[in-house]
Design a protein around this motif. Structure first.
Motif: not given
Length: 166
Positions: A54-67
């Motif tokens: 939706h936002h067209g960019e990665p979410l910031k601050g997510a832990p490694g495996d979840f990211k």
């Protein structure tokens, strides 16, 4: 009560019949099938991946495996094409297949995004209720079961006051 008898029911309940063909997904699994493949994810990853889309960019601050799982879903959705001959139960447009343990729905990618992000319009809510009955994604923590108003949208809802104005 079987799944067919559940159609039109507005109030979700934990005793809602599951779709035996989707038992492999478990309580929090979601499978998205597109014309270009399938991906199986959990609900939290779905929320993160659809927010990234939706936002067209990665979410910031997510832990490694979840990211990594969110990024995989984001790449999958970016390349997704409709399933041949699949038509959305909401709009009649070309669709993907959205599966959970409870239900299989034909939705556009944008409709699936709004379902996952608790941001369906009242008309979209009603179309799913009439087609499948109340599913976990539509329960009364997220939507008014009578009006279909979204209580906790993660993005703006078509036809409702934009989040920035609340």
């Amino acid at each position: 009560m079987n799944a067919e008898e559940w159609k039109g029911r507005r109030h979700w309940s934990p005793d809602r019949p599951n779709n035996p063909e989707n038992a492999h997904l478990g309580a929090i699994g979601i499978e998205l099938e597109t014309g270009s493949g399938k991906i199986e994810i959990d609900q939290t990853t779905a929320v993160g991946g659809f927010l990234e889309l939706h936002h067209g960019e990665p979410l910031k601050g997510a832990p490694g495996d979840f990211k990594a799982r969110m990024d995989e879903l984001g790449r999958f959705l970016t390349k997704a094409t409709p399933v041949p001959d699949a038509v959305s139960i909401i709009s009649g447009e070309p669709a993907i297949i959205y599966r959970t343990q409870e239900v299989t729905l034909l939705l556009t990618i944008d409709e699936a995004k709004r379902l996952v992000l608790n941001a369906l319009s009242r008309e979209e809510f009603e179309a799913i209720i009439q087609n499948a009955g109340a599913i976990w994604e539509l329960h009364d923590d997220f939507y008014d079961p009578e009006s279909g108003e979204a209580f906790q949208p993660r993005i703006n809802v078509p036809g409702q006051t934009p989040l920035e104005e609340l």
